[in-house]
Design a protein around this motif. Sequence first.
Motif, PDB file in Angstrom:
ATOM      1  N   ALA A   8       0.846  -1.187   0.000  1.00 38.51           N
ATOM      2  CA  ALA A   8       0.000   0.000   0.000  1.00 38.51           C
ATOM      3  C   ALA A   8       0.882   1.237   0.000  1.00 38.51           C
ATOM      4  N   LEU A   9       0.369   2.271  -0.620  1.00 40.84           N
ATOM      5  CA  LEU A   9       1.044   3.568  -0.643  1.00 40.84           C
ATOM      6  C   LEU A   9       0.589   4.427   0.537  1.00 40.84           C
ATOM      7  N   VAL A  10      -0.701   4.370   0.832  1.00 41.21           N
ATOM      8  CA  VAL A  10      -1.323   5.231   1.845  1.00 41.21           C
ATOM      9  C   VAL A  10      -2.363   4.429   2.596  1.00 41.21           C
ATOM     10  N   ALA A  11      -2.448   4.638   3.915  1.00 45.10           N
ATOM     11  CA  ALA A  11      -3.537   4.092   4.725  1.00 45.10           C
ATOM     12  C   ALA A  11      -3.897   5.153   5.759  1.00 45.10           C
ATOM     13  N   SER A  12      -4.538   6.209   5.303  1.00 38.33           N
ATOM     14  CA  SER A  12      -4.773   7.384   6.133  1.00 38.33           C
ATOM     15  C   SER A  12      -6.227   7.481   6.573  1.00 38.33           C
ATOM     16  N   VAL A  13      -6.428   8.113   7.723  1.00 37.37           N
ATOM     17  CA  VAL A  13      -7.749   8.231   8.328  1.00 37.37           C
ATOM     18  C   VAL A  13      -8.090   9.705   8.462  1.00 37.37           C
ATOM     19  N   LEU A  14      -9.265  10.084   7.951  1.00 40.11           N
ATOM     20  CA  LEU A  14      -9.669  11.484   7.986  1.00 40.11           C
ATOM     21  C   LEU A  14     -10.969  11.667   8.746  1.00 40.11           C
ATOM     22  N   ASN A  15     -11.019  12.777   9.469  1.00 40.91           N
ATOM     23  CA  ASN A  15     -12.243  13.242  10.102  1.00 40.91           C
ATOM     24  C   ASN A  15     -12.841  14.385   9.305  1.00 40.91           C
ATOM     25  N   THR A  16     -11.996  15.125   8.592  1.00 39.12           N
ATOM     26  CA  THR A  16     -12.416  16.201   7.709  1.00 39.12           C
ATOM     27  C   THR A  16     -12.316  15.733   6.259  1.00 39.12           C
ATOM     28  N   ALA A  17     -12.959  16.458   5.367  1.00 39.08           N
ATOM     29  CA  ALA A  17     -12.966  16.047   3.966  1.00 39.08           C
ATOM     30  C   ALA A  17     -11.614  16.236   3.293  1.00 39.08           C
ATOM     31  N   SER A  18     -10.799  17.160   3.811  1.00 34.95           N
ATOM     32  CA  SER A  18      -9.533  17.472   3.149  1.00 34.95           C
ATOM     33  C   SER A  18      -8.381  17.422   4.135  1.00 34.95           C
ATOM     34  N   TYR A  19      -7.175  17.317   3.572  1.00 37.79           N
ATOM     35  CA  TYR A  19      -5.950  17.549   4.321  1.00 37.79           C
ATOM     36  C   TYR A  19      -4.937  18.151   3.362  1.00 37.79           C
ATOM     37  N   GLY A  20      -3.747  18.502   3.899  1.00 38.98           N
ATOM     38  CA  GLY A  20      -2.711  19.042   3.028  1.00 38.98           C
ATOM     39  C   GLY A  20      -3.095  20.336   2.354  1.00 38.98           C
ATOM     40  N   SER A  21      -3.788  21.225   3.084  1.00 35.98           N
ATOM     41  CA  SER A  21      -4.187  22.540   2.562  1.00 35.98           C
ATOM     42  C   SER A  21      -5.239  22.433   1.465  1.00 35.98           C
ATOM     43  N   GLY A  22      -6.264  21.620   1.725  1.00 30.33           N
ATOM     44  CA  GLY A  22      -7.437  21.619   0.857  1.00 30.33           C
ATOM     45  C   GLY A  22      -7.548  20.478  -0.118  1.00 30.33           C
ATOM     46  N   MET A  23      -6.647  19.479  -0.072  1.00 31.69           N
ATOM     47  CA  MET A  23      -6.771  18.344  -0.992  1.00 31.69           C
ATOM     48  C   MET A  23      -7.952  17.478  -0.551  1.00 31.69           C
ATOM     49  N   VAL A  66      -9.309  14.566  -0.025  1.00 32.47           N
ATOM     50  CA  VAL A  66      -8.944  13.154   0.017  1.00 32.47           C
ATOM     51  C   VAL A  66     -10.129  12.269   0.390  1.00 32.47           C
ATOM     52  N   ALA A  67     -10.969  12.739   1.311  1.00 33.19           N
ATOM     53  CA  ALA A  67     -12.130  11.961   1.767  1.00 33.19           C
ATOM     54  C   ALA A  67     -13.374  12.829   1.607  1.00 33.19           C
ATOM     55  N   PRO A  68     -13.863  12.985   0.380  1.00 30.71           N
ATOM     56  CA  PRO A  68     -14.922  13.971   0.116  1.00 30.71           C
ATOM     57  C   PRO A  68     -16.216  13.737   0.885  1.00 30.71           C
ATOM     58  N   ASP A  69     -16.452  12.514   1.352  1.00 33.90           N
ATOM     59  CA  ASP A  69     -17.691  12.239   2.094  1.00 33.90           C
ATOM     60  C   ASP A  69     -17.522  12.337   3.607  1.00 33.90           C
ATOM     61  N   ALA A  70     -16.325  12.665   4.077  1.00 35.87           N
ATOM     62  CA  ALA A  70     -16.075  12.718   5.523  1.00 35.87           C
ATOM     63  C   ALA A  70     -16.852  13.871   6.153  1.00 35.87           C
ATOM     64  N   ARG A  71     -17.395  13.622   7.328  1.00 34.39           N
ATOM     65  CA  ARG A  71     -18.122  14.638   8.093  1.00 34.39           C
ATOM     66  C   ARG A  71     -17.596  14.619   9.522  1.00 34.39           C
ATOM     67  N   ILE A  72     -17.536  15.772  10.137  1.00 35.69           N
ATOM     68  CA  ILE A  72     -16.936  15.859  11.475  1.00 35.69           C
ATOM     69  C   ILE A  72     -17.947  15.631  12.587  1.00 35.69           C
ATOM     70  N   ASP A  73     -19.179  15.274  12.231  1.00 36.27           N
ATOM     71  CA  ASP A  73     -20.190  15.051  13.268  1.00 36.27           C
ATOM     72  C   ASP A  73     -21.062  13.831  12.985  1.00 36.27           C
ATOM     73  N   ASP A  74     -20.522  12.852  12.239  1.00 33.02           N
ATOM     74  CA  ASP A  74     -21.312  11.667  11.890  1.00 33.02           C
ATOM     75  C   ASP A  74     -20.946  10.436  12.720  1.00 33.02           C
ATOM     76  N   GLY A  75     -20.071  10.602  13.710  1.00 31.26           N
ATOM     77  CA  GLY A  75     -19.693   9.474  14.554  1.00 31.26           C
ATOM     78  C   GLY A  75     -18.803   8.461  13.873  1.00 31.26           C
ATOM     79  N   GLN A  76     -18.202   8.845  12.729  1.00 29.88           N
ATOM     80  CA  GLN A  76     -17.330   7.932  11.982  1.00 29.88           C
ATOM     81  C   GLN A  76     -16.080   8.668  11.510  1.00 29.88           C
ATOM     82  N   LEU A  77     -15.075   7.887  11.158  1.00 23.70           N
ATOM     83  CA  LEU A  77     -13.905   8.376  10.456  1.00 23.70           C
ATOM     84  C   LEU A  77     -13.870   7.721   9.081  1.00 23.70           C
TER      85      LEU A  77
END
Length: 294
Positions: free
Chosen positions: A190-205, A207-218
Amino acid sequence: PALLLLNPRAAGGRAGRLAPQIQAWLNQHAPLVPLHQPVSMAAARALLQAAPPGSRVVLAGGDGSLHQMLPALLAQGHELGLLPCGTGNDSARAFGLHRLAWPEALHVALHGPARPTDVGEVLANGQATPFISSLAAGFDAAVAQRALRAPAWLRGLPRYLQATLSELAALRRFHIQAQVDGQAVHAGDALVASVLNTASYGSGMPVAPDARIDDGQLDLVLAGRFGPVGALAMMPLLLAGLHTRHPRVALHAMTLLQLRADPPLPLAADGEALPDAAELTVRVRPGALAVVRR
């Protein structure tokens, strides 16, 4: 009770240069709110620990500043208001504050309602570390570590793109075994195995467009085996949010991740480097932090 905590070193010192204007604004609009510019992160954490539990803490800084303050915010049950003054500002994007002029963002941070917001937590090398935006693991974490060492004049997305191109020249592969909520989802390179709580990282990329910060999931983003050319070809897709269509990229909504890696994975939480780890566990803490959001 409320206080404003400004990291004068955020964004290469740009946040500190805003201090006189912020103080003038407070004198006019919120004279009872003190402005603190602690000389170190340890001093900043001491201020938070001394404040009455449940205080409204307005943090003037970026994702890295917020990451450093997160344990004390959680321990004291403080409410967070964010005045975005950082390099990446992905938390500010998720909070709906990124495009506000700083006086408007400060007004919202002081007077807006605070709502329950999820927090992630990684357990690695015997240490539990909370994160608000992302846990990068693998190639992107190595990029984040390079971005921290980049020249101060290189800001925002160009800073991360320069770090990405540099890391591609020394591309490493990792053999990863990953379980999501008790189910095996990957075993192999694998190249990447990253976990997001927000939709973006790295200054707006995005990466996880469906991520929400209040849905009880990562959201786990798994990118399989890529060579340097394939990884480079992914960059335009990533910047456009189209990488999720690639057959070697998988996204998993999750509450618990258990992962083993060989060799140990580079890690970065909210863009801040952590020690490499061969085993790690990531979980969500639903609604753990009260945050002013729009």
